[in-house]
Design a protein around this motif. Sequence first.
Motif, short mmCIF file in Angstrom:
data_model
loop_
_atom_site.label_atom_id
_atom_site.label_comp_id
_atom_site.label_asym_id
_atom_site.label_seq_id
_atom_site.Cartn_x
_atom_site.Cartn_y
_atom_site.Cartn_z
N PHE A 524 42.50 28.54 37.87
CA PHE A 524 43.60 29.41 38.28
C PHE A 524 44.02 29.14 39.72
O PHE A 524 45.19 29.33 40.07
CB PHE A 524 43.21 30.88 38.08
CG PHE A 524 43.48 31.37 36.69
CD1 PHE A 524 44.66 32.00 36.37
CD2 PHE A 524 42.54 31.18 35.68
CE1 PHE A 524 44.91 32.44 35.09
CE2 PHE A 524 42.78 31.61 34.40
CZ PHE A 524 43.97 32.25 34.09
N ASP A 525 43.08 28.71 40.54
CA ASP A 525 43.47 28.33 41.91
C ASP A 525 44.45 27.16 41.86
O ASP A 525 45.48 27.17 42.56
CB ASP A 525 42.24 27.95 42.72
CG ASP A 525 41.36 29.15 43.03
OD1 ASP A 525 41.88 30.28 42.96
OD2 ASP A 525 40.16 28.96 43.32
N ASN A 528 47.84 28.44 40.49
CA ASN A 528 48.62 29.17 41.49
C ASN A 528 49.28 28.21 42.48
O ASN A 528 50.45 28.39 42.86
CB ASN A 528 47.72 30.15 42.24
CG ASN A 528 47.29 31.33 41.39
OD1 ASN A 528 48.06 31.77 40.53
ND2 ASN A 528 46.09 31.82 41.60
N THR A 529 48.55 27.19 42.88
CA THR A 529 49.10 26.22 43.83
C THR A 529 50.29 25.49 43.22
O THR A 529 51.35 25.32 43.86
CB THR A 529 48.02 25.21 44.24
OG1 THR A 529 46.94 25.90 44.88
CG2 THR A 529 48.59 24.18 45.21
N ARG A 545 53.10 32.09 48.53
CA ARG A 545 52.08 31.79 47.54
C ARG A 545 52.25 32.75 46.37
O ARG A 545 52.97 33.76 46.46
CB ARG A 545 50.66 31.93 48.12
CG ARG A 545 50.34 33.29 48.69
CD ARG A 545 49.03 33.29 49.46
NE ARG A 545 48.76 34.56 50.10
CZ ARG A 545 48.09 35.57 49.55
NH1 ARG A 545 47.59 35.44 48.34
NH2 ARG A 545 47.89 36.70 50.22
N LYS A 547 49.92 34.49 42.79
CA LYS A 547 48.60 34.70 42.19
C LYS A 547 48.81 35.21 40.77
O LYS A 547 49.37 36.28 40.56
CB LYS A 547 47.78 35.71 43.01
CG LYS A 547 46.37 35.89 42.47
CD LYS A 547 45.57 36.84 43.35
CE LYS A 547 44.14 36.99 42.83
NZ LYS A 547 43.34 37.93 43.68
N ASP A 549 46.97 36.04 36.99
CA ASP A 549 45.66 36.33 36.40
C ASP A 549 45.67 35.97 34.92
O ASP A 549 46.68 35.49 34.38
CB ASP A 549 45.27 37.79 36.63
CG ASP A 549 46.24 38.77 35.98
OD1 ASP A 549 47.03 38.35 35.11
OD2 ASP A 549 46.22 39.96 36.35
N GLN A 555 51.67 37.85 40.79
CA GLN A 555 51.95 38.48 42.08
C GLN A 555 52.64 37.44 42.97
O GLN A 555 52.22 36.29 43.03
CB GLN A 555 50.67 38.96 42.73
CG GLN A 555 49.89 39.96 41.88
CD GLN A 555 48.55 40.32 42.48
OE1 GLN A 555 48.47 40.58 43.69
NE2 GLN A 555 47.51 40.34 41.66
N TYR A 557 54.05 36.44 46.81
CA TYR A 557 53.93 36.69 48.25
C TYR A 557 54.98 35.84 48.96
O TYR A 557 54.94 34.60 48.89
CB TYR A 557 52.53 36.34 48.75
CG TYR A 557 51.44 37.19 48.14
CD1 TYR A 557 50.97 38.33 48.79
CD2 TYR A 557 50.86 36.84 46.91
CE1 TYR A 557 49.97 39.11 48.23
CE2 TYR A 557 49.87 37.61 46.35
CZ TYR A 557 49.42 38.74 47.02
OH TYR A 557 48.42 39.51 46.46
N ARG A 563 53.17 42.10 49.09
CA ARG A 563 53.01 41.58 47.74
C ARG A 563 54.08 42.19 46.83
O ARG A 563 54.39 43.38 46.89
CB ARG A 563 51.63 41.94 47.20
CG ARG A 563 51.38 41.45 45.79
CD ARG A 563 50.18 42.11 45.17
NE ARG A 563 50.43 43.54 44.92
CZ ARG A 563 49.54 44.37 44.40
NH1 ARG A 563 48.32 43.93 44.11
NH2 ARG A 563 49.83 45.63 44.21
#
Length: 665
Positions: A524-525, A528-529, A545, A547, A549, A555, A557, A563
Amino acid sequence: MTGNDGNQDDLPARIALEAGVSRHLVLTTFQQHGLPLASAAALPRPLRVSRLRIAGDRTVTPKGPFDTNLELGNSLTVLVANNLKGKTSVLELITWCLRGTHREDLQGVVKSWITELDCDALVAGRPLGFRLSMDHGKIFDARILSAPTLEALRDVRGARADLGVTEVVAVQDEAAYGDATAALMLDLMNLGRLENAQATAVSGRAAHGWPVYFGAVYLPAGGDRALLGDVVMGGLAGRLLQVFLDLPSAALLTQVRAIRDARAATSKAEHADVTRLRALQAQQYEQTRVKLAGAKERLVALTDQSEAADSVGSLAATVVKLGRELVDAESALRHAQQAYDLLRAQRQSDEKTLNDLRESAVARALFHALDPVACPRCEAPVTSARKAAERDGHTCSMCASSVVIAVDEGSREHIEQEARDRIKASREAEQVAKDQLVAASAAARSVRGEVADVEQRLQMAERAAQAGERAELTATVAHLEGMLSVLTPPDDTEGGGPDDIQRVLNAAVSVLEADGVQASQGLFDALNTEIAKAAQRFGMRDLDRVKIDRGARLQVYKSGGPREWFSRQSPGERLRLRIAVVVALLRVGTQFGLATHPGLLLIDSPKAEEVQDVDATALLTELESLTTEIPGLQAILTLVDEPLARGVLTTSNVVAPATPGGPMW
């Protein structure tokens, strides 16, 4: 527990350990609910569209027959035309072929023009040809062809052995085509049905197939709430994300969770029903107990106030006692009467037998004074006419043969003496039975007289003071005692806890979720990137960035801001984030060796979601770059602005009407 409970590779053992049950119970539970115990890694599932042919007869200007072939490139294809010229319907017709069912956006008047619809595509590397034949917008023949190459499918609408073209689906109505296509696509693309616990009349679970997956191919309009797919309810976006990330047992987890939630909902409803029933039973029990106590108390008071009441009670007990005696006496009388009737009949039969013996020497010699009533072989009855013929004509009463037997005087005398002895015994037994009958009759008369006498005295006693109320109270007490004996006393024990099967399902969800979390660490990291990078390239320059889940909740940002959730973004930003998610899935899949999104994107009028041409320009530029850069990414989108498309795109396939301002097909 088994010795393998500590083996991390043994899923049933780990679930059993978590639930505190036996491994055998876990295996049985999974088997009963049709759940697999393991799931292999998914195979790649690329989806590419190469050609769409639309043939029919247009009823509006320009009127007349048409037969249009649209060649779709392997990377980015842009369909450009004025509004209401059929570019959106191209996406809808591709959807109808590949999804098995069209969306509501496909208008009936457009469908009514089409007589033949062909679509060639690569499905998980397999060339397939989708062939629909229609009349007034209704499918009357549908086939799915399989061939060694896409080229072999061109201009072919049925099986061709010389080209290696075979039929894998052949149906004759729209519903059958939808079912067959959905089943075939799920199989070829290695996808399982998605389930959630939405209530249904049959199973309490809602199952979703290929059409839900296709919602992640044909992206919804920018203003829709779903990030992935086009269904918001039931957590399906998260399930799609987990399947497309090939998380361990993601499909199994959705099935187990759906079954668990459905069972839990049913159990909760049953527990509520049991609780209400217990409360009602407790209330009835307490009310009956209070009424019984009051009736008994009043009955005791009446007993203290009236000596007549004692007499009534005593006489009532006597009536009950005499009633039992009368029943016994009547029973004895019936038995005595039956015995007497039986013995009298026996005596009469013996006398008749002696008379017959004296009249027929043949009968005495042949049967020794017996009187057969049926043939000993077939059990056919011996009629009186046959017996008379035997006695008078000397023919056997059973076989009708002539009987000639010499009987000596000594044998006849012996037989007659036996008959006389039986008559004597029968008469004595009859007399004994008669005496017993007379005695039983007298005893019954005596008891009946006593009962009548006591009942008369009881009636007189009940006319005493308060006798009526006491009788009523006595009946009431008996009635209430009977009710209390069948009612359930209040139960303070708590019920409704999970049973063994529910514990197994709860533990399975916990174990599978833990497996998914462990497998998703780092995944997931990276996702997200990649989402953030793709969205920034699509024009979201202030994005810092994101995020996401496992539930596909995103989410956002932005630079210098708090957020925000995906649903709070503008329609244009939502569209770009959806495309970014698909791009990120494909990139992460390549990086981690996962089978992810099919790689096909259908996007309708992205410029309609943008405020400025610069945003649309950035989106088109980056889509062209990414479809070239990422193997397996194909995008088909529509635009009204042809100059923008031709001015921005350099390597993409731009498809426009043959006549400027005319229809796409």
